[in-house]
Design an enzyme around this catalytic site. Structure first.
Site, mmCIF file in Angstrom:
data_model
loop_
_atom_site.group_PDB
_atom_site.id
_atom_site.type_symbol
_atom_site.label_atom_id
_atom_site.label_comp_id
_atom_site.label_asym_id
_atom_site.label_seq_id
_atom_site.Cartn_x
_atom_site.Cartn_y
_atom_site.Cartn_z
ATOM 1 N N ILE A 155 0.834 -1.213 0.000
ATOM 2 C CA ILE A 155 0.000 0.000 0.000
ATOM 3 C C ILE A 155 0.861 1.252 0.000
ATOM 4 O O ILE A 155 0.684 2.146 -0.836
ATOM 5 C CB ILE A 155 -0.955 -0.001 1.212
ATOM 6 C CG1 ILE A 155 -1.922 -1.180 1.121
ATOM 7 C CG2 ILE A 155 -1.721 1.323 1.285
ATOM 8 C CD1 ILE A 155 -2.693 -1.447 2.404
ATOM 9 N N ARG A 235 -3.890 2.148 10.849
ATOM 10 C CA ARG A 235 -4.478 1.730 12.118
ATOM 11 C C ARG A 235 -4.589 2.934 13.037
ATOM 12 O O ARG A 235 -3.671 3.751 13.140
ATOM 13 C CB ARG A 235 -3.629 0.641 12.798
ATOM 14 C CG ARG A 235 -3.752 -0.741 12.168
ATOM 15 C CD ARG A 235 -5.136 -1.338 12.427
ATOM 16 N NE ARG A 235 -5.262 -2.699 11.920
ATOM 17 C CZ ARG A 235 -5.715 -3.025 10.720
ATOM 18 N NH1 ARG A 235 -6.068 -2.072 9.866
ATOM 19 N NH2 ARG A 235 -5.836 -4.287 10.354
ATOM 20 N N GLU A 264 -12.014 3.245 17.751
ATOM 21 C CA GLU A 264 -13.098 3.021 16.785
ATOM 22 C C GLU A 264 -13.927 1.784 17.097
ATOM 23 O O GLU A 264 -15.032 1.627 16.586
ATOM 24 C CB GLU A 264 -12.530 2.899 15.375
ATOM 25 C CG GLU A 264 -11.710 1.655 15.124
ATOM 26 C CD GLU A 264 -11.210 1.564 13.685
ATOM 27 O OE1 GLU A 264 -11.569 0.582 13.014
ATOM 28 O OE2 GLU A 264 -10.483 2.459 13.240
ATOM 29 N N HIS A 296 -13.427 3.847 8.477
ATOM 30 C CA HIS A 296 -12.672 2.644 8.123
ATOM 31 C C HIS A 296 -13.232 2.002 6.847
ATOM 32 O O HIS A 296 -13.576 0.819 6.822
ATOM 33 C CB HIS A 296 -12.704 1.631 9.278
ATOM 34 C CG HIS A 296 -11.502 0.730 9.297
ATOM 35 N ND1 HIS A 296 -10.821 0.420 10.443
ATOM 36 C CD2 HIS A 296 -10.855 0.052 8.302
ATOM 37 C CE1 HIS A 296 -9.821 -0.397 10.174
ATOM 38 N NE2 HIS A 296 -9.824 -0.622 8.869
#
Length: 333
Positions: A155, A235, A264, A296
Site C-alpha cells: 500500500i 491503524r 473506533e 474505516h
C-alpha cells in the site's frame, strides 16, 4: 467446517455466501464483536472468523480453545488484535489475508488527501445549501510538495509511486525494511525524524505493534512542519487522539484526514445517527473544519471484498485438508 463469523455486516454475508456457493462450509454470522461475553457464539464451531476490532487476547483464545475452536481466520491483513503466542500455546492456527486489494486503500488515501487539501468535502456541503461562495476554500497544489511515506509495503509503495510519478511530488520514505520497488523509482529512505521534519504531507501505512503504537505523540508531533498535513488509513493506534487535537488547535497540523481511529471499536461499522456519541475526543476531532474522518472504509471495494472472502475460504479449506498454509501467522517472539 462450521465457522462463527464475528462483527458480520451485510456485505460480509453477501460476499462470503457468494464465495461459499458450493456450501463446503457452514457460516454462522453474528453482528457481535468477539469478546469474552460473546465466546459462547462459537459453541460447536471448529473455527472463528474475525475482523479488525474483534479481540482475540490470551484469555479469549483460551476460552475459544475450550469450546473446540482450532482455527482463527482474520478477514483482514493486520493481526495486532490476536495474541499469536497464546494461539500457539492452545494449538489454534491463525490465518489472515496478506493482501486483498492494496490498490483500494492506496487509491482511497490519495482521495482523502485531495479532499482535505482542496477542501472538497466543505465545498460539497456548501453547494448542497446553495452556497456557491469560494471564500475559505483556498487549497494547495500537491505538485512540488514533499510527501513522507511511513511504511512501504504494497500500500505505502503504491501511494509513494502515485505521489512521485502522478503528482510530481518529492517523496521520502521510512521503513525497517526497504522496498526495492520504491528504491527503483529513486525514492530515498530516511529516518523517521528527518521524514517528519522535511515533509509537507505525512502518510501512515505501517502496521500497528508495540513499536509503532502512538507513533504520532506529543514528542513527535513537535517535529512536524508548521501547517503540515497528516493522513492515516492504516491503524488508529498509530496516533494519539489527544495529540491530534492539540496539533490542530495549535496549528501544527494544517489538515488531518483519518479513516481509522484509536477507539473506533465502539463506533465504526454501526449507525449512531439517532444517538449521542459519547466519545469526547472523536467529537472534538470531527468538529474541526480542517479534519476529515471516515469510518474505516478505505478497503471497501467490490474487488477487495471478493478477494477477502475468496482468500479466507481457501485458507479454511487448506486447514481442513491439512495442506500448507501460506497465510498462516506464527508467533516469532
Amino acid at each position: 467446517m462450521r465457522i462463527a463469523v464475528y462483527s458480520a455486516q451485510d456485505f460480509d454475508r453477501e460476499t462470503f455466501c457468494r464465495a461459499n456457493k458450493d456450501k463446503e462450509h457452514e457460516f454462522l454470522f453474528h453482528n457481535e464483536l468477539l469478546e469474552e461475553s460473546t465466546t459462547s457464539l462459537a459453541e460447536s464451531c471448529e473455527g472463528v472468523c474475525i475482523f479488525v476490532n474483534d479481540d482475540a487476547n490470551a484469555r479469549i483464545i483460551g476460552m475459544l480453545a475450550l469450546k473446540g475452536v482450532k482455527l482463527i481466520a482474520l478477514r483482514c491483513t493486520g493481526y495486532n488484535n490476536v495474541d499469536l503466542e497464546a494461539a500457539g500455546k492452545y494449538g489454534i492456527t491463525v490465518v489472515h489475508v496478506p493482501e486483498y486489494s492494496p490498490y483500494a486503500i492506496a487509491e482511497y488515501t490519495v482521495g482523502l488527501l485531495l479532499a482535505i487539501v482542496r477542501k472538497i468535502n466543505r465545498a460539497w456541503m456548501r453547494v448542497r445549501l446553495d452556497n456557491f461562495s469560494l471564500n475559505g476554500l483556498v487549497g494547495q497544489d500537491l505538485h512540488g510538495k514533499t510527501v513522507g511515506i511511513v511504511g512501504t509495503g504494497r500500500i505505502g509503495a503504491l501511494v509513494a509511486r502515485t505521489m512521485k510519478l502522478g503528482f510530481d511530488c518529492n517523496v521520502v520514505a521510512m521503513d525497517v525494511k526497504k522496498n526495492p520497488d520504491v528504491e527503483a523509482i529513486d525514492i530515498p529512505y530516511v529516518e523517521l525524524e528527518e521524514l517528519i521534519r522535511t515533509s509537507d504531507i505525512v502518510c501512515l501505512h505501517c502496521p500497528m505493534n508495540s513499536k509503532t503504537r502512538h507513533l504520532v505523540n506529543m514528542e513527535t508531533i513537535k517535529l512536524f512542519k508548521k501547517g503540515a498535513t497528516l493522513i492515516n488509513t492504516s491503524r488508529g493506534g498509530l496516533t494519539d487522539a489527544k495529540t491530534l487535537i492539540y496539533a490542530i488547535e495549535e496549528g501544527i497540523l494544517g489538515a488531518l484526514a483519518l479513516d481509522v481511529y484509536e477507539d473506533e471499536k465502539d463506533l465504526f461499522f454501526r449507525d449512531f445517527s439517532s444517538y449521542v456519541v459519547k466519545d469526547a475526543n472523536f467529537q472534538r476531532l470531527t468538529a474541526f473544519p480542517n479534519v476529515l474522518c471516515t469510518g474505516h472504509q478505505a478497503f471497501f471495494t467490490t474487488e477487495a471484498l471478493d478477494s477477502i472472502a475468496k482468500t479466507t475460504l481457501i485458507s479454511i479449506k487448506k486447514f481442513e485438508e491439512e495442506e500448507d498454509l501460506p497465510t498462516k501467522l506464527e508467533y516469532k517472539g
